[in-house]
Each structure stands twice: as structure tokens, then as C-alpha cells.
Design a protein around this motif. Structure first.
Motif, short mmCIF file in Angstrom:
data_model
loop_
_atom_site.label_atom_id
_atom_site.label_comp_id
_atom_site.label_asym_id
_atom_site.label_seq_id
_atom_site.Cartn_x
_atom_site.Cartn_y
_atom_site.Cartn_z
N ASN A 1 2.82 5.73 -5.99
CA ASN A 1 2.29 5.78 -7.35
C ASN A 1 1.12 6.76 -7.44
O ASN A 1 0.99 7.48 -8.43
CB ASN A 1 1.86 4.39 -7.81
CG ASN A 1 1.37 4.40 -9.23
OD1 ASN A 1 2.07 4.80 -10.14
ND2 ASN A 1 0.13 3.96 -9.42
N GLY A 2 0.30 6.78 -6.40
CA GLY A 2 -0.83 7.71 -6.37
C GLY A 2 -0.39 9.16 -6.44
O GLY A 2 -1.02 9.98 -7.12
N VAL A 3 0.69 9.49 -5.75
CA VAL A 3 1.22 10.85 -5.82
C VAL A 3 1.66 11.17 -7.24
O VAL A 3 1.40 12.26 -7.77
CB VAL A 3 2.39 11.04 -4.82
CG1 VAL A 3 3.10 12.36 -5.05
CG2 VAL A 3 1.87 10.95 -3.39
N ARG B 1 -8.04 8.69 -3.34
CA ARG B 1 -7.51 7.34 -3.52
C ARG B 1 -6.13 7.20 -2.88
O ARG B 1 -5.84 6.23 -2.17
CB ARG B 1 -7.42 7.00 -5.01
CG ARG B 1 -6.86 5.62 -5.27
CD ARG B 1 -6.55 5.40 -6.71
NE ARG B 1 -7.75 5.44 -7.54
CZ ARG B 1 -7.77 5.11 -8.81
NH1 ARG B 1 -6.66 4.75 -9.43
NH2 ARG B 1 -8.87 5.17 -9.50
N THR B 2 -5.28 8.20 -3.08
CA THR B 2 -3.93 8.16 -2.53
C THR B 2 -3.96 8.19 -1.00
O THR B 2 -3.22 7.45 -0.35
CB THR B 2 -3.10 9.33 -3.08
OG1 THR B 2 -3.06 9.21 -4.51
CG2 THR B 2 -1.69 9.31 -2.54
N SER B 3 -4.82 9.00 -0.43
CA SER B 3 -4.91 9.03 1.03
C SER B 3 -5.48 7.72 1.58
O SER B 3 -5.08 7.28 2.67
CB SER B 3 -5.74 10.23 1.51
OG SER B 3 -7.10 10.06 1.16
N MET C 1 -1.35 11.82 -9.23
CA MET C 1 -1.92 13.13 -8.88
C MET C 1 -1.19 14.26 -9.60
O MET C 1 -1.82 15.23 -10.01
CB MET C 1 -1.85 13.36 -7.37
CG MET C 1 -2.88 12.59 -6.58
SD MET C 1 -2.65 12.77 -4.81
CE MET C 1 -2.65 14.52 -4.58
N TYR D 1 -4.83 4.79 0.42
CA TYR D 1 -3.69 3.86 0.47
C TYR D 1 -2.95 4.02 1.79
O TYR D 1 -2.54 3.04 2.41
CB TYR D 1 -2.73 4.10 -0.68
CG TYR D 1 -3.26 3.77 -2.06
CD1 TYR D 1 -4.03 2.64 -2.29
CD2 TYR D 1 -2.97 4.59 -3.13
CE1 TYR D 1 -4.49 2.34 -3.56
CE2 TYR D 1 -3.43 4.31 -4.40
CZ TYR D 1 -4.20 3.18 -4.61
OH TYR D 1 -4.65 2.88 -5.86
N THR E 1 0.82 -1.21 0.00
CA THR E 1 0.00 0.00 0.00
C THR E 1 0.86 1.26 0.00
O THR E 1 0.43 2.28 -0.53
CB THR E 1 -0.96 0.03 1.20
OG1 THR E 1 -0.21 -0.12 2.40
CG2 THR E 1 -1.99 -1.06 1.10
N GLU F 1 -8.21 11.36 -7.24
CA GLU F 1 -6.87 10.78 -7.10
C GLU F 1 -6.28 11.06 -5.72
O GLU F 1 -5.60 10.21 -5.15
CB GLU F 1 -5.94 11.29 -8.21
CG GLU F 1 -6.35 10.88 -9.61
CD GLU F 1 -6.45 9.36 -9.80
OE1 GLU F 1 -5.78 8.61 -9.08
OE2 GLU F 1 -7.20 8.94 -10.71
N ALA F 2 -6.54 12.24 -5.17
CA ALA F 2 -6.08 12.56 -3.81
C ALA F 2 -6.79 11.67 -2.80
O ALA F 2 -6.16 11.16 -1.86
CB ALA F 2 -6.33 14.03 -3.50
N SER G 1 0.65 4.22 -2.69
CA SER G 1 0.48 5.64 -2.37
C SER G 1 1.53 6.49 -3.09
O SER G 1 1.24 7.60 -3.52
CB SER G 1 0.52 5.87 -0.87
OG SER G 1 1.78 5.58 -0.35
#
Length: 119
Positions: A8-10, A27-29, A13, A31, A2, A24-25, A6
């Protein structure tokens, strides 16, 4: 896993359009929240009732949703990742006897209540 998601999520974003940045923010949070939940169940598997079950329910619902949305490539990939995570979490739940968290906290709460009532 996870934490890597996260990161990757950044990256996602950074390149997200204005109409996708909030999602996307979020989803990232999420994670990072799951990374924290995994740490809680790893360090103290029977200390917090409901955490195991909450993780299992969320992963199961996402797998079901990925099956419904199987024509979307991202849903297929995410569904497989969540399936692997579900297998790991359920294995941990069984091996750690995660359901005992309900028993230990009830006993502690009743003991504390009885001690307070006696004074």
C-alpha cells in the motif's frame, strides 16, 4: 500485515506529491524493516536480545502518539492497527519467553570469553 502495508505504501508513493515523497518512502521502507523484525522474532525468538523490546517500545510510542493526535482520522486507524500488533507482539513475547534472549546471549558471550582466556 506489514508486507501488505508496504505494498500500500508503494501505491501511496506513486501518487504522492513532491513534498510528501520522502516521508512516504521512509514510511514504506519502515514497513519492510518491521516485516524483517517480525521474521527474526518468529524464526528465532530468543536469539537476539532487544528485538522484542524494540518492537514493543516502538508500537507503544505510536499508540501514545495516535491518542494525542486522535482528531486525525489516519492517526486513529493507525493507532488501532498498532494496538492490535502490540497485543500480538506482547503475546508472542510472553509465550516465547522473549526475555530469555538476554540470558542465553550473556551465557554464550561469557563462555566464549572464558574459552578465549584459557588459551
Amino acid at each position: 500485515m506489514t508486507v501488505a502495508a508496504s505494498v500500500n505504501g508503494v501505491m501511496v508513493m506513486i501518487g504522492a506529491s513532491d513534498d510528501r515523497i520522502y516521508v512516504e518512502a521512509w514510511r514504506t521502507s519502515a514497513y519492510l524493516v518491521f516485516a524483517g523484525l517480525f521474521v527474526v522474532v518468529a524464526l528465532a525468538p530468543r536469539s537476539r536480545p532487544g528485538v522484542w523490546e524494540l518492537i514493543i517500545a516502538q508500537k507503544t510510542s505510536l499508540i501514545a502518539f495516535s491518542v494525542v493526535m486522535s482528531d486525525v482520522p489516519e492517526a486513529r486507524l493507525a493507532g488501532w492497527v498498532d494496538f492490535v500488533l502490540l497485543i500480538i507482539v506482547v503475546s508472542g513475547y510472553v509465550l516465547c519467553r522473549g526475555w530469555y534472549s538476554w540470558k542465553s546471549n550473556v551465557a554464550v558471550t561469557v563462555s566464549a570469553y572464558m574459552a578465549d582466556s584459557a588459551t
